[in-house]
Design a protein around this motif. Structure first.
Motif, PDB file in Angstrom:
ATOM      1  N   VAL A   1       9.508 127.576 -58.839  1.00 42.13           N
ATOM      2  CA  VAL A   1       8.823 127.315 -60.445  1.00 42.13           C
ATOM      3  C   VAL A   1       7.327 127.351 -60.130  1.00 42.13           C
ATOM      4  O   VAL A   1       6.578 127.342 -60.998  1.00 42.13           O
ATOM      5  CB  VAL A   1       9.049 125.962 -60.704  1.00 42.13           C
ATOM      6  CG1 VAL A   1      10.575 125.653 -60.894  1.00 42.13           C
ATOM      7  CG2 VAL A   1       8.798 124.740 -59.596  1.00 42.13           C
TER       8      VAL A   1
ATOM      9  N   VAL B   1       9.069 129.114 -64.608  1.00 43.47           N
ATOM     10  CA  VAL B   1       9.962 128.557 -65.606  1.00 43.47           C
ATOM     11  C   VAL B   1      11.182 129.244 -65.790  1.00 43.47           C
ATOM     12  O   VAL B   1      12.183 128.322 -65.719  1.00 43.47           O
ATOM     13  CB  VAL B   1       9.127 127.810 -66.917  1.00 43.47           C
ATOM     14  CG1 VAL B   1      10.182 127.257 -67.991  1.00 43.47           C
ATOM     15  CG2 VAL B   1       8.060 126.914 -66.656  1.00 43.47           C
TER      16      VAL B   1
ATOM     17  N   GLU C   1      11.864 120.773 -63.261  1.00 49.54           N
ATOM     18  CA  GLU C   1      11.664 121.749 -64.173  1.00 49.54           C
ATOM     19  C   GLU C   1      11.126 121.475 -65.614  1.00 49.54           C
ATOM     20  O   GLU C   1       9.962 121.971 -66.108  1.00 49.54           O
ATOM     21  CB  GLU C   1      13.156 122.362 -64.504  1.00 49.54           C
ATOM     22  CG  GLU C   1      13.209 123.546 -65.812  1.00 49.54           C
ATOM     23  CD  GLU C   1      12.579 124.834 -65.169  1.00 49.54           C
ATOM     24  OE1 GLU C   1      12.643 125.905 -66.202  1.00 49.54           O
ATOM     25  OE2 GLU C   1      12.600 125.184 -63.869  1.00 49.54           O
TER      26      GLU C   1
ATOM     27  N   GLY D   1      12.976 129.210 -62.549  1.00 51.19           N
ATOM     28  CA  GLY D   1      13.669 127.905 -62.517  1.00 51.19           C
ATOM     29  C   GLY D   1      15.004 127.498 -63.076  1.00 51.19           C
ATOM     30  O   GLY D   1      15.823 127.002 -62.562  1.00 51.19           O
ATOM     31  N   LEU D   2      14.900 128.116 -64.229  1.00 49.69           N
ATOM     32  CA  LEU D   2      16.194 127.721 -65.185  1.00 49.69           C
ATOM     33  C   LEU D   2      17.380 128.509 -64.423  1.00 49.69           C
ATOM     34  O   LEU D   2      18.619 128.208 -64.446  1.00 49.69           O
ATOM     35  CB  LEU D   2      16.067 128.464 -66.620  1.00 49.69           C
ATOM     36  CG  LEU D   2      14.887 127.540 -67.372  1.00 49.69           C
ATOM     37  CD1 LEU D   2      14.845 128.088 -68.878  1.00 49.69           C
ATOM     38  CD2 LEU D   2      15.915 126.168 -67.717  1.00 49.69           C
TER      39      LEU D   2
ATOM     40  N   ILE E   1      18.630 126.547 -61.716  1.00 51.85           N
ATOM     41  CA  ILE E   1      19.353 125.564 -61.965  1.00 51.85           C
ATOM     42  C   ILE E   1      20.804 125.928 -62.462  1.00 51.85           C
ATOM     43  O   ILE E   1      22.052 125.271 -62.286  1.00 51.85           O
ATOM     44  CB  ILE E   1      18.629 124.560 -63.310  1.00 51.85           C
ATOM     45  CG1 ILE E   1      17.403 124.018 -62.392  1.00 51.85           C
ATOM     46  CG2 ILE E   1      19.447 123.557 -63.910  1.00 51.85           C
ATOM     47  CD1 ILE E   1      16.472 123.335 -63.494  1.00 51.85           C
TER      48      ILE E   1
ATOM     49  N   PHE F   1      12.915 125.005 -54.513  1.00 50.89           N
ATOM     50  CA  PHE F   1      12.868 124.979 -56.084  1.00 50.89           C
ATOM     51  C   PHE F   1      11.185 124.963 -56.356  1.00 50.89           C
ATOM     52  O   PHE F   1      10.825 125.540 -57.433  1.00 50.89           O
ATOM     53  CB  PHE F   1      13.867 123.805 -56.500  1.00 50.89           C
ATOM     54  CG  PHE F   1      13.746 123.786 -58.095  1.00 50.89           C
ATOM     55  CD1 PHE F   1      14.414 124.753 -58.955  1.00 50.89           C
ATOM     56  CD2 PHE F   1      12.842 123.198 -58.858  1.00 50.89           C
ATOM     57  CE1 PHE F   1      14.302 124.681 -60.258  1.00 50.89           C
ATOM     58  CE2 PHE F   1      12.533 123.109 -60.156  1.00 50.89           C
ATOM     59  CZ  PHE F   1      13.633 124.120 -61.027  1.00 50.89           C
TER      60      PHE F   1
END
Length: 244
Positions: A26, A32, A192, A35-36, A39, A22
């Motif tokens: 990111v 970002v 995040e 990263g979303l 997740i 991760f």
């Protein structure tokens, strides 16, 4: 059930391999957003597994000593034993790697006394820049696929076997399921948010964290899998023997 889910969720969120991946996600140019995606895919796996178990049980725990109840305990026992065996395998592999590196170091020192020290930073820098450039090309779909691939499925399977005991008519069970999903994702969410609110500082700190995990990931994996595995084995044996 509540304690079991919290312990499994803690083991999932502290497992080093997804954290290391991760950080690279990111740290890319679209960090970002990717990263979303990571997740969301991570959470989707957890929620899907929990939902499938609840669909099979109808949201009601099976009667004690019934075949489904015993089957869930046996599955927990097998997963626990698997985690213990994996931790020992990882420990032995780490020891062999360390022994091989220790044996190779004197040979390298004799042959490259002056050149090795100068070449090592250059090689590390080239490797790091190569990884970063690949992550710059990553998409949301590739980040999501990475999240699915790196999910610690053994631990998630242990959580699924535990969720068989969930009673959705009881608010405590529902809150325990939510707490598990949030706890199992908490480390990723924290990283995040750090990237969102302080991207420059966060990138430096997270890359430092990844470097530390790279050096200590094997002991972390061994300890996490061993402790969780022993807990699952002890709990399932206790209940299978009928003393619980």
């Amino acid at each position: 059930m509540v304690l079991d889910l919290l312990l499994i969720g803690l083991a999932v969120t502290l497992f080093p391999l997804p954290i290391m991946a991760f950080v690279l996600v990111v740290s890319g140019s679209r960090g970002v957003r990717n990263g979303l995606a990571f997740i969301f895919a991570w959470l989707a796996c957890l929620v899907t597994v929990m939902a499938l178990v609840l669909l099979l049980t109808g949201g009601q725990p099976p009667p004690p000593r019934s075949p489904p109840s015993i089957g869930a305990l046996v599955a927990t026992l097998v997963i626990g034993l698997g985690l213990v065996v994996y931790s020992e395998h990882r420990r032995r592999r780490s020891r062999r790697t360390a022994t091989g590196a220790g044996a190779a170091a004197p040979v390298a020192a004799e042959g490259d006394a002056g050149e090795g020290d100068a070449a090592a930073p250059e090689a590390a820098s080239a490797s790091g820049s190569s990884v970063t450039s690949r992550m710059d090309e990553a998409t949301g779909w590739s980040a999501a696929g990475l999240a699915v691939f790196l999910q610690p499925w053994g631990m998630v399977g242990a959580a699924a076997a535990t969720v068989v005991e969930a009673d959705l008519s009881d608010a405590q069970s529902f809150l325990a399921l939510m707490a598990f999903c949030v706890l199992a994702t908490s480390t990723l969410l924290a990283m995040e948010l750090y990237m969102v609110f302080s991207p420059r500082k966060a990138q430096s700190v997270l890359l430092g964290l990844r470097g530390w995990l790279e050096r200590h990931k094997d002991p972390a994996i061994v300890v996490t899998c061993l402790l969780l595995g022993l807990w699952l084995v002890a709990r399932s044996l206790y209940q299978l023997t009928g003393t619980g």
